[in-house]
Design a protein around this motif. Structure first.
Motif, PDB file in Angstrom:
ATOM      1  N   UNK A   1      43.639  42.560  23.561  1.00 39.99           N
ATOM      2  CA  UNK A   1      42.007  42.306  25.203  1.00 39.99           C
ATOM      3  C   UNK A   1      43.541  42.852  26.204  1.00 39.99           C
ATOM      4  N   UNK A   2      44.524  42.200  25.519  1.00 40.05           N
ATOM      5  CA  UNK A   2      45.715  42.525  27.586  1.00 40.05           C
ATOM      6  C   UNK A   2      46.237  43.993  26.886  1.00 40.05           C
ATOM      7  N   UNK A   3      45.984  44.397  26.084  1.00 41.28           N
ATOM      8  CA  UNK A   3      46.400  46.126  25.661  1.00 41.28           C
ATOM      9  C   UNK A   3      44.881  47.013  26.651  1.00 41.28           C
ATOM     10  N   UNK A   4      44.340  46.686  26.173  1.00 39.77           N
ATOM     11  CA  UNK A   4      43.041  47.678  26.638  1.00 39.77           C
ATOM     12  C   UNK A   4      42.775  46.988  28.419  1.00 39.77           C
ATOM     13  N   UNK A   5      42.852  46.046  29.018  1.00 41.41           N
ATOM     14  CA  UNK A   5      42.150  45.691  30.073  1.00 41.41           C
ATOM     15  C   UNK A   5      43.927  46.491  31.211  1.00 41.41           C
ATOM     16  N   UNK A   6      44.751  47.169  31.038  1.00 38.10           N
ATOM     17  CA  UNK A   6      45.221  47.140  30.975  1.00 38.10           C
ATOM     18  C   UNK A   6      46.080  48.750  31.053  1.00 38.10           C
ATOM     19  N   UNK A   7      45.284  49.202  30.049  1.00 43.88           N
ATOM     20  CA  UNK A   7      45.130  50.841  30.320  1.00 43.88           C
ATOM     21  C   UNK A   7      43.445  51.077  31.279  1.00 43.88           C
ATOM     22  N   UNK A   8      42.671  50.131  31.853  1.00 43.64           N
ATOM     23  CA  UNK A   8      41.298  50.254  32.214  1.00 43.64           C
ATOM     24  C   UNK A   8      42.033  50.164  33.900  1.00 43.64           C
ATOM     25  N   UNK A   9      42.911  49.207  34.146  1.00 45.47           N
ATOM     26  CA  UNK A   9      43.272  49.087  35.061  1.00 45.47           C
ATOM     27  C   UNK A   9      44.380  49.737  35.645  1.00 45.47           C
ATOM     28  N   UNK A  10      45.777  50.322  34.918  1.00 48.02           N
ATOM     29  CA  UNK A  10      46.022  51.245  35.268  1.00 48.02           C
ATOM     30  C   UNK A  10      45.964  52.805  35.847  1.00 48.02           C
TER      31      UNK A  10
ATOM     32  N   UNK B   1      27.970  55.778  38.716  1.00 46.28           N
ATOM     33  CA  UNK B   1      28.640  56.073  37.466  1.00 46.28           C
ATOM     34  C   UNK B   1      28.337  55.220  36.617  1.00 46.28           C
ATOM     35  N   UNK B   2      28.294  53.871  37.007  1.00 44.61           N
ATOM     36  CA  UNK B   2      28.236  52.958  35.171  1.00 44.61           C
ATOM     37  C   UNK B   2      27.237  53.250  35.502  1.00 44.61           C
ATOM     38  N   UNK B   3      26.332  52.638  36.376  1.00 38.42           N
ATOM     39  CA  UNK B   3      24.594  52.160  35.975  1.00 38.42           C
ATOM     40  C   UNK B   3      24.380  53.604  35.435  1.00 38.42           C
ATOM     41  N   UNK B   4      24.430  54.377  35.443  1.00 35.56           N
ATOM     42  CA  UNK B   4      24.123  55.749  34.455  1.00 35.56           C
ATOM     43  C   UNK B   4      24.505  55.475  33.180  1.00 35.56           C
TER      44      UNK B   4
ATOM     45  N   UNK C   1      32.162  47.648  36.012  1.00 36.79           N
ATOM     46  CA  UNK C   1      33.363  48.345  36.290  1.00 36.79           C
ATOM     47  C   UNK C   1      34.098  48.981  38.028  1.00 36.79           C
ATOM     48  N   UNK C   2      32.162  49.549  38.676  1.00 38.42           N
ATOM     49  CA  UNK C   2      33.022  49.342  39.776  1.00 38.42           C
ATOM     50  C   UNK C   2      34.241  47.953  40.817  1.00 38.42           C
ATOM     51  N   UNK C   3      33.831  47.297  40.313  1.00 35.09           N
ATOM     52  CA  UNK C   3      35.145  46.424  40.558  1.00 35.09           C
ATOM     53  C   UNK C   3      35.953  45.872  40.787  1.00 35.09           C
ATOM     54  N   UNK C   4      36.575  46.618  38.953  1.00 39.15           N
ATOM     55  CA  UNK C   4      37.857  47.084  39.221  1.00 39.15           C
ATOM     56  C   UNK C   4      38.614  48.394  39.498  1.00 39.15           C
ATOM     57  N   UNK C   5      37.767  49.319  40.022  1.00 37.94           N
ATOM     58  CA  UNK C   5      38.074  50.462  40.869  1.00 37.94           C
ATOM     59  C   UNK C   5      38.281  49.916  42.262  1.00 37.94           C
ATOM     60  N   UNK C   6      37.220  49.161  42.747  1.00 40.99           N
ATOM     61  CA  UNK C   6      37.439  48.562  44.022  1.00 40.99           C
ATOM     62  C   UNK C   6      38.309  47.853  45.103  1.00 40.99           C
ATOM     63  N   UNK C   7      38.183  46.652  43.613  1.00 36.55           N
ATOM     64  CA  UNK C   7      38.686  45.591  43.730  1.00 36.55           C
ATOM     65  C   UNK C   7      40.409  45.629  44.115  1.00 36.55           C
TER      66      UNK C   7
ATOM     67  N   UNK D   1      37.056  62.645  36.035  1.00 38.15           N
ATOM     68  CA  UNK D   1      37.700  61.798  35.981  1.00 38.15           C
ATOM     69  C   UNK D   1      37.394  60.039  36.546  1.00 38.15           C
ATOM     70  N   UNK D   2      36.273  59.679  36.998  1.00 42.35           N
ATOM     71  CA  UNK D   2      35.449  58.714  37.379  1.00 42.35           C
ATOM     72  C   UNK D   2      34.693  58.029  35.873  1.00 42.35           C
ATOM     73  N   UNK D   3      34.115  59.522  35.770  1.00 39.09           N
ATOM     74  CA  UNK D   3      33.225  58.758  34.227  1.00 39.09           C
ATOM     75  C   UNK D   3      34.563  59.090  32.932  1.00 39.09           C
ATOM     76  N   UNK D   4      35.450  59.272  33.081  1.00 40.33           N
ATOM     77  CA  UNK D   4      35.710  59.225  31.601  1.00 40.33           C
ATOM     78  C   UNK D   4      36.508  57.487  31.554  1.00 40.33           C
ATOM     79  N   UNK D   5      36.838  57.036  33.073  1.00 38.87           N
ATOM     80  CA  UNK D   5      37.287  55.739  33.503  1.00 38.87           C
ATOM     81  C   UNK D   5      35.729  54.772  33.074  1.00 38.87           C
ATOM     82  N   UNK D   6      34.745  55.570  33.452  1.00 41.58           N
ATOM     83  CA  UNK D   6      33.502  53.991  33.150  1.00 41.58           C
ATOM     84  C   UNK D   6      33.341  54.141  31.644  1.00 41.58           C
ATOM     85  N   UNK D   7      33.409  55.553  30.772  1.00 37.32           N
ATOM     86  CA  UNK D   7      33.357  55.127  29.880  1.00 37.32           C
ATOM     87  C   UNK D   7      34.260  55.038  28.549  1.00 37.32           C
ATOM     88  N   UNK D   8      35.617  55.013  29.078  1.00 41.12           N
ATOM     89  CA  UNK D   8      36.578  53.835  28.601  1.00 41.12           C
ATOM     90  C   UNK D   8      36.601  52.442  28.602  1.00 41.12           C
ATOM     91  N   UNK D   9      36.020  52.347  30.321  1.00 33.27           N
ATOM     92  CA  UNK D   9      36.149  50.566  30.300  1.00 33.27           C
ATOM     93  C   UNK D   9      34.674  49.856  29.754  1.00 33.27           C
TER      94      UNK D   9
END
Lengths: 267, 267
Positions: free
Chosen positions: A9-18, A39-42, A192-198, A175-183
């Protein structure tokens, strides 16, 4: 060590936030916050379609997210304001997604898992997809960094210096679509949008250059993932939302601490 | 910095050529049948009323607007220094002056410090762009445009926001740049008197090119007078033009004949 679900879980989270850190900065700078959410809603529609067609959720979400981004870009030339278009597309695809999910009766879907994510259920193959996607996004943003930044500052300055801002915007959308898909597995559609913006917004408070803001966002995101995992373990709370709460608390703390700093830099 | 070989060898070729340029935006003819050549070393000023398509023309020349018909040809490897009419930098984007100057190409610390000193904003390298005053911001934009040793300097109302000293410095800098760097200058301005003093050629634009030629000739042309009213004698004295500073004697000048006055250069 990857056998331990908390480590995974830690590694998954780190991958997404990086991957989300530099991308989130552009989302903030270009005022695209709603674009990330849309994008996330879609992606819900993507989940439903990929389950119905028995293809990988990652592929389905990626395809639908990209399709929505391209449609928004095309439609925005027809005179609608961007936020209106995104509103129509986001809610329409969420609604169609939820309806579509109800048709897939032979598969038991835990919709909650896609709306809120289930980072504790991340497996080895999920980790590979997350880090593969995150690595790709990081490479893309680092490769195009200067051109993306110039296009963000001014499209005309970009054109004058031989940079095509439309191509850069497309790279950002991709890139945004890829991040949404993996996150989607980690924090789910709604967060997802929260991890992008906050993290990016929090890093702005302590940054004087774009690069430092991106690094700051990565550090704040990583700390939020660790703190969120720790918090959800001890408080027995849902992990994805706890990560976002940790990021939000960091944002609030930095806002209080950094206020004198930003006042000093203001004119 | 070495100039592009193509451009050096072809000094008789125009740096920039627009042929039969037509631009329609939302059904309105913004530009009609524009033919324009820009040669190395000349200062060309575009004048025209509000909404006459001046900025659109510049943006078409840098490639930011696709012409409806006709085309724009840039000499290969052409370096354009573009100073836009206005530039909004989002406050969420932390961007020091130095970082802005390093977009998209990197420059040495010394080169940037020198450029800032020449622009009269010495030591502002670490100031955020949003912390500059309007005049300082304009100077910074100009200094950045010159940093790349451009072949063409394009200025869109670039002297706005400058005080009197600033404006005088600004036009002195343009002539100096033309003489030392040898680049062409294409500028748009409302500031008729001062601009015409510095120009080799004036283009009077009102969706189409009404008239063009030496400043004195244009200001006497009926098309120009129809747009701006007749110009009094005192103002005309300001438009004096020194043929010895004229790098290319052989332009075609449309519009009325003009008589070289015998006044001393009283600038």
């Amino acid at each position: 060590m990857l056998n331990d679900f908390m480590i995974r879980a830690l590694f998954a989270g780190l991958g997404v936030v990086l991957a989300a850190a530099p991308l989130g900065c552009f989302v903030v700078w270009r005022r695209m916050a709603f674009f990330g959410a849309a994008t996330a809603h879609a992606a819900v529609l993507g989940v439903a379609l990929s389950l119905a067609m028995s293809i990988s959720v990652f592929v389905g979400v990626l395809a639908i997210s990209l399709l929505m981004a391209i449609m928004v870009t095309l439609l925005s030339n027809r005179g609608y304001a961007m936020d209106t278009l995104l509103g129509v597309m986001a809610h329409a695809s969420l609604a169609f997604g939820l309806v579509a999910v109800s048709f897939v009766t032979d598969v038991r879907i835990d919709l909650m898992a896609y709306l809120f994510g289930d980072i504790l259920a991340v497996g080895r193959s999920d980790l590979a997809i997350i880090w593969g996607g995150a690595g790709l996004v990081l490479l893309l943003t680092m490769w195009r960094w200067q051109a993306l930044l110039l296009s963000t500052v001014s499209e005309d300055l970009a054109y004058a210096q031989g940079v095509n801002p439309q191509r850069e915007a497309l790279i950002l959308t991709l890139s945004l679509a890829i991040v949404v898909a993996v996150a989607i597995k980690v924090v789910g559609v709604l967060l997802i949008a929260a991890l992008l913006i906050i993290p990016a917004a929090a890093a702005r408070l302590i940054s004087r250059t774009p690069e430092r803001m991106a690094l700051g966002a990565a550090a704040i995101g990583a700390f939020s993932v660790a703190a969120g995992l720790w918090g959800s373990w001890h408080l027995d709370t849902p992990t994805g939302p706890t990560i976002v709460c940790a990021a939000a608390i960091l944002f609030a703390l930095l806002s209080v601490i950094a206020r004198p700093l930003s006042a000093r830099f203001a004119r | 910095m070495a100039m592009s070989a193509n451009i050096m060898n072809a000094s008789q070729q125009p740096l920039l050529r627009a042929q039969g340029l037509n631009i329609e935006i939302a059904g309105r003819h913004v530009l009609e049948q524009i033919d324009l050549d820009l040669m190395r070393g000349e200062i060309v000023t575009i004048v025209g009323p509000n909404g006459s398509g001046k900025s659109t023309l510049l943006r078409a020349l840098i490639g930011a607007i696709e012409p409806t018909s006709g085309h724009v040809r840039q000499a290969s490897g052409l370096r354009i220094g573009y100073v836009p009419q206005r530039l909004h930098i989002d406050p969420t984007l932390p961007l020091t002056v130095r970082r802005f100057f390093n977009l998209p190409g990197r420059h040495s610390r010394q080169a940037i410090d020198d450029a800032l000193a020449r622009a009269g904003i010495e030591g502002r390298g670490e100031t955020p762009m949003t912390g500059l005053s309007g005049g300082q911001f304009q100077r910074a934009l100009m200094a950045r445009a010159l940093l790349d040793n451009p072949d063409v300097l394009m200025l869109d109302e670039a002297s706005q926001g400058l005080d009197q000293t600033g404006t005088a410095d600004f036009y002195r800098q343009i002539e100096e740049v033309r003489n030392t760097v040898g680049c062409a200058v294409l500028m748009v301005s409302h500031d008729l008197h001062v601009v015409m003093r510095a120009a080799d050629r004036v283009i009077c634009l009102n969706h189409h090119i009404c008239c063009q030629g030496l400043p004195e000739a244009v200001s006497a042309a009926p098309e120009y007078r129809a747009l701006f009213g007749s110009v009094d004698e005192e103002a005309l004295a300001l438009f004096r033009h020194d043929p010895h500073h004229h790098p290319h004697g052989g332009h075609e000048h449309h519009g009325a004949e003009f008589h070289q006055t015998e006044h001393d250069d009283a600038q």
